[in-house]
Design a protein around this motif. Sequence first.
Motif, PDB file in Angstrom:
ATOM      1  N   SER A 146    -106.427  16.075  18.533  1.00 46.21           N
ATOM      2  CA  SER A 146    -105.408  16.931  19.146  1.00 46.21           C
ATOM      3  C   SER A 146    -104.235  17.148  18.201  1.00 46.21           C
ATOM      4  O   SER A 146    -103.674  18.246  18.140  1.00 46.21           O
ATOM      5  CB  SER A 146    -104.919  16.292  20.447  1.00 46.21           C
ATOM      6  N   ARG A 147    -103.886  16.119  17.453  1.00 46.14           N
ATOM      7  CA  ARG A 147    -102.759  16.211  16.524  1.00 46.14           C
ATOM      8  C   ARG A 147    -103.018  17.263  15.435  1.00 46.14           C
ATOM      9  O   ARG A 147    -102.086  17.934  14.969  1.00 46.14           O
ATOM     10  CB  ARG A 147    -102.508  14.839  15.906  1.00 46.14           C
ATOM     11  N   LEU A 148    -104.264  17.464  15.030  1.00 44.72           N
ATOM     12  CA  LEU A 148    -104.600  18.471  14.019  1.00 44.72           C
ATOM     13  C   LEU A 148    -104.330  19.887  14.543  1.00 44.72           C
ATOM     14  O   LEU A 148    -104.006  20.794  13.773  1.00 44.72           O
ATOM     15  CB  LEU A 148    -106.065  18.332  13.602  1.00 44.72           C
ATOM     16  N   ASN A 149    -104.533  20.075  15.840  1.00 47.73           N
ATOM     17  CA  ASN A 149    -104.143  21.324  16.510  1.00 47.73           C
ATOM     18  C   ASN A 149    -104.740  22.578  15.881  1.00 47.73           C
ATOM     19  O   ASN A 149    -104.096  23.631  15.840  1.00 47.73           O
ATOM     20  CB  ASN A 149    -102.619  21.458  16.506  1.00 47.73           C
ATOM     21  N   THR A 150    -105.963  22.513  15.382  1.00 50.46           N
ATOM     22  CA  THR A 150    -106.510  23.660  14.660  1.00 50.46           C
ATOM     23  C   THR A 150    -106.737  24.872  15.552  1.00 50.46           C
ATOM     24  O   THR A 150    -106.533  26.012  15.118  1.00 50.46           O
ATOM     25  CB  THR A 150    -107.830  23.276  13.975  1.00 50.46           C
ATOM     26  N   ASN A 151    -107.148  24.665  16.780  1.00 49.58           N
ATOM     27  CA  ASN A 151    -107.371  25.813  17.664  1.00 49.58           C
ATOM     28  C   ASN A 151    -106.060  26.505  18.022  1.00 49.58           C
ATOM     29  O   ASN A 151    -105.977  27.736  18.030  1.00 49.58           O
ATOM     30  CB  ASN A 151    -108.084  25.373  18.943  1.00 49.58           C
ATOM     31  N   ILE A 152    -105.049  25.713  18.323  1.00 45.70           N
ATOM     32  CA  ILE A 152    -103.749  26.295  18.677  1.00 45.70           C
ATOM     33  C   ILE A 152    -103.126  26.992  17.466  1.00 45.70           C
ATOM     34  O   ILE A 152    -102.604  28.103  17.569  1.00 45.70           O
ATOM     35  CB  ILE A 152    -102.813  25.217  19.235  1.00 45.70           C
ATOM     36  N   LYS A 153    -103.205  26.352  16.296  1.00 48.14           N
ATOM     37  CA  LYS A 153    -102.631  26.951  15.093  1.00 48.14           C
ATOM     38  C   LYS A 153    -103.342  28.243  14.716  1.00 48.14           C
ATOM     39  O   LYS A 153    -102.699  29.235  14.349  1.00 48.14           O
ATOM     40  CB  LYS A 153    -102.695  25.953  13.938  1.00 48.14           C
ATOM     41  N   SER A 154    -104.676  28.242  14.795  1.00 44.93           N
ATOM     42  CA  SER A 154    -105.429  29.447  14.443  1.00 44.93           C
ATOM     43  C   SER A 154    -105.140  30.571  15.430  1.00 44.93           C
ATOM     44  O   SER A 154    -105.023  31.738  15.049  1.00 44.93           O
ATOM     45  CB  SER A 154    -106.935  29.153  14.395  1.00 44.93           C
ATOM     46  N   ALA A 155    -105.002  30.226  16.714  1.00 42.95           N
ATOM     47  CA  ALA A 155    -104.698  31.248  17.722  1.00 42.95           C
ATOM     48  C   ALA A 155    -103.313  31.842  17.495  1.00 42.95           C
ATOM     49  O   ALA A 155    -103.112  33.059  17.614  1.00 42.95           O
ATOM     50  CB  ALA A 155    -104.800  30.647  19.118  1.00 42.95           C
ATOM     51  N   GLU A 156    -102.342  30.993  17.185  1.00 40.94           N
ATOM     52  CA  GLU A 156    -100.987  31.482  16.945  1.00 40.94           C
ATOM     53  C   GLU A 156    -100.936  32.417  15.738  1.00 40.94           C
ATOM     54  O   GLU A 156    -100.292  33.468  15.770  1.00 40.94           O
ATOM     55  CB  GLU A 156    -100.037  30.303  16.734  1.00 40.94           C
ATOM     56  N   LEU A 157    -101.649  32.045  14.661  1.00 39.02           N
ATOM     57  CA  LEU A 157    -101.677  32.892  13.471  1.00 39.02           C
ATOM     58  C   LEU A 157    -102.422  34.194  13.742  1.00 39.02           C
ATOM     59  O   LEU A 157    -102.014  35.270  13.294  1.00 39.02           O
ATOM     60  CB  LEU A 157    -102.348  32.145  12.307  1.00 39.02           C
ATOM     61  N   SER A 158    -103.531  34.085  14.480  1.00 43.80           N
ATOM     62  CA  SER A 158    -104.351  35.269  14.756  1.00 43.80           C
ATOM     63  C   SER A 158    -103.615  36.279  15.613  1.00 43.80           C
ATOM     64  O   SER A 158    -103.666  37.494  15.365  1.00 43.80           O
ATOM     65  CB  SER A 158    -105.652  34.847  15.455  1.00 43.80           C
ATOM     66  N   LEU A 159    -102.921  35.803  16.637  1.00 43.67           N
ATOM     67  CA  LEU A 159    -102.235  36.702  17.566  1.00 43.67           C
ATOM     68  C   LEU A 159    -100.853  37.108  17.070  1.00 43.67           C
ATOM     69  O   LEU A 159    -100.265  38.047  17.606  1.00 43.67           O
ATOM     70  CB  LEU A 159    -102.116  36.032  18.942  1.00 43.67           C
ATOM     71  N   GLY A 160    -100.361  36.417  16.070  1.00 40.22           N
ATOM     72  CA  GLY A 160     -99.033  36.719  15.563  1.00 40.22           C
ATOM     73  C   GLY A 160     -99.037  37.373  14.195  1.00 40.22           C
ATOM     74  O   GLY A 160     -99.192  38.595  14.061  1.00 40.22           O
ATOM     75  N   LYS A 161     -98.911  36.568  13.172  1.00 45.66           N
ATOM     76  CA  LYS A 161     -98.763  37.066  11.806  1.00 45.66           C
ATOM     77  C   LYS A 161     -99.963  37.904  11.366  1.00 45.66           C
ATOM     78  O   LYS A 161     -99.803  38.956  10.737  1.00 45.66           O
ATOM     79  CB  LYS A 161     -98.583  35.875  10.870  1.00 45.66           C
ATOM     80  N   LYS A 162    -101.172  37.450  11.703  1.00 44.02           N
ATOM     81  CA  LYS A 162    -102.378  38.164  11.269  1.00 44.02           C
ATOM     82  C   LYS A 162    -102.445  39.560  11.878  1.00 44.02           C
ATOM     83  O   LYS A 162    -102.848  40.526  11.220  1.00 44.02           O
ATOM     84  CB  LYS A 162    -103.597  37.346  11.673  1.00 44.02           C
ATOM     85  N   ARG A 163    -102.086  39.687  13.133  1.00 42.49           N
ATOM     86  CA  ARG A 163    -102.145  40.993  13.800  1.00 42.49           C
ATOM     87  C   ARG A 163    -101.210  41.983  13.107  1.00 42.49           C
ATOM     88  O   ARG A 163    -101.559  43.154  12.919  1.00 42.49           O
ATOM     89  CB  ARG A 163    -101.767  40.847  15.270  1.00 42.49           C
ATOM     90  N   LEU A 164    -100.024  41.539  12.715  1.00 44.99           N
ATOM     91  CA  LEU A 164     -99.067  42.416  12.044  1.00 44.99           C
ATOM     92  C   LEU A 164     -99.595  42.881  10.692  1.00 44.99           C
ATOM     93  O   LEU A 164     -99.474  44.057  10.334  1.00 44.99           O
ATOM     94  CB  LEU A 164     -97.727  41.689  11.864  1.00 44.99           C
ATOM     95  N   ILE A 165    -100.189  41.952   9.939  1.00 48.09           N
ATOM     96  CA  ILE A 165    -100.707  42.300   8.611  1.00 48.09           C
ATOM     97  C   ILE A 165    -101.892  43.248   8.726  1.00 48.09           C
ATOM     98  O   ILE A 165    -102.012  44.224   7.974  1.00 48.09           O
ATOM     99  CB  ILE A 165    -101.099  41.030   7.845  1.00 48.09           C
ATOM    100  N   ALA A 166    -102.798  42.984   9.675  1.00 51.37           N
ATOM    101  CA  ALA A 166    -103.958  43.855   9.874  1.00 51.37           C
ATOM    102  C   ALA A 166    -103.504  45.258  10.260  1.00 51.37           C
ATOM    103  O   ALA A 166    -104.061  46.266   9.788  1.00 51.37           O
ATOM    104  CB  ALA A 166    -104.874  43.272  10.942  1.00 51.37           C
ATOM    105  N   SER A 167    -102.500  45.341  11.127  1.00 46.14           N
ATOM    106  CA  SER A 167    -101.971  46.638  11.539  1.00 46.14           C
ATOM    107  C   SER A 167    -101.362  47.381  10.359  1.00 46.14           C
ATOM    108  O   SER A 167    -101.543  48.600  10.212  1.00 46.14           O
ATOM    109  CB  SER A 167    -100.914  46.437  12.638  1.00 46.14           C
ATOM    110  N   GLN A 168    -100.674  46.650   9.498  1.00 45.46           N
ATOM    111  CA  GLN A 168    -100.075  47.266   8.316  1.00 45.46           C
ATOM    112  C   GLN A 168    -101.152  47.811   7.388  1.00 45.46           C
ATOM    113  O   GLN A 168    -101.038  48.931   6.869  1.00 45.46           O
ATOM    114  CB  GLN A 168     -99.206  46.245   7.577  1.00 45.46           C
ATOM    115  N   CYS A 169    -102.233  47.050   7.196  1.00 46.85           N
ATOM    116  CA  CYS A 169    -103.340  47.502   6.344  1.00 46.85           C
ATOM    117  C   CYS A 169    -103.975  48.764   6.921  1.00 46.85           C
ATOM    118  O   CYS A 169    -104.304  49.706   6.178  1.00 46.85           O
ATOM    119  CB  CYS A 169    -104.387  46.402   6.206  1.00 46.85           C
ATOM    120  N   GLN A 170    -104.162  48.796   8.236  1.00 46.44           N
ATOM    121  CA  GLN A 170    -104.741  49.979   8.877  1.00 46.44           C
ATOM    122  C   GLN A 170    -103.841  51.197   8.694  1.00 46.44           C
ATOM    123  O   GLN A 170    -104.325  52.318   8.458  1.00 46.44           O
ATOM    124  CB  GLN A 170    -104.958  49.715  10.375  1.00 46.44           C
ATOM    125  N   GLU A 171    -102.542  51.016   8.819  1.00 43.73           N
ATOM    126  CA  GLU A 171    -101.603  52.121   8.671  1.00 43.73           C
ATOM    127  C   GLU A 171    -101.633  52.680   7.248  1.00 43.73           C
ATOM    128  O   GLU A 171    -101.565  53.900   7.039  1.00 43.73           O
ATOM    129  CB  GLU A 171    -100.192  51.655   9.021  1.00 43.73           C
TER     130      GLU A 171
END
Length: 311
Positions: free
Chosen positions: A260-285
């Motif tokens: 639980s301390r590694l928190n890989t699922n929570i960390k990956s979800a936060e990155l995917s729904l946050g920073k990654k979504r913005l970068i992907a949108s920028q690439c598409q634009e």
Amino acid sequence: MEQKTKRRLYDFLPWVLTFAVMAAFTLFVSVYREGANPFETQRMKANLLSTMKIELHEAVESEKNAVLAINDQASEDFAAQARQAADRLENSRKQIESIIHRDKLPRETGMMNEFNACWSHYKKLDETILDLATQHTNFKAQKISATQCAEEMARFEERLNRLIHRNTRGSQCNDAVMHSYEALTASLNAFALHKAHIEEADDHVMDQIEQRIQSYDESAKKALGSLDRLEGLGDDEDLKAAEAAYGRFMDSTREVLRLSRLNTNIKSAELSLGKKRLIASQCQEILAALKETVQPQGDYSLPRSKIKGIE
């Protein structure tokens, strides 16, 4: 005589026009080296950009599925699909970059460089997310808590309940009953904190939860130690079985906390729904803007760099 000369000139006029057209075509081909005409090049670039947009969408969707998958195999399968889509996009990117660098159009070159920077950022973040998602530590912690820990806690509770029943006389209870309830209450409280720890993303809050679990563990062990010292219970079969079950429960609890301390699922979800979504949108634009540049609606003129004197 003059009419004959004019007549001869008219006779040669079709040939002159033919040679003029052939000369113009030869010049056209020499300007657009390698035999590519501007319209065909424009179409190739537009097709590649359309393909890249599709491949980027596929990569993003597969990455999201890898993050949301509920088991290791599904997560790994979706991660593989995400990487394959990214590889296809990379191949398309190299193709169009080669064409754009050949044409040397400043606006297209600038936008291609802009996309390259965005794409580089995307790939690094994507690999981080996929690596975290496929570790699946939060789901693994939840599974251990719901299976191994739950099973050992059930055995622990069953053995102590048998001990309680043997030592209860009507409305009277002795020290064995009191200490058994103390051990049960403390262990169940520790077990209940698994869920909160697994779902928590903040390290400081997890520290506090672990401290509470440790406190309950100490209380449970103290109560079991008191039972051991009671007359007639030192070699009690139910007590020994309860202590063994509790030991296995705490061993599994420590593994739950580690994963639980590694928190890989929570960390990956936060990155995917946050920073990654913005970068992907920028690439598409950028891809959309670049496509408009290489294939402007209603503009079939030759590229500016090929027409001298036209801005």
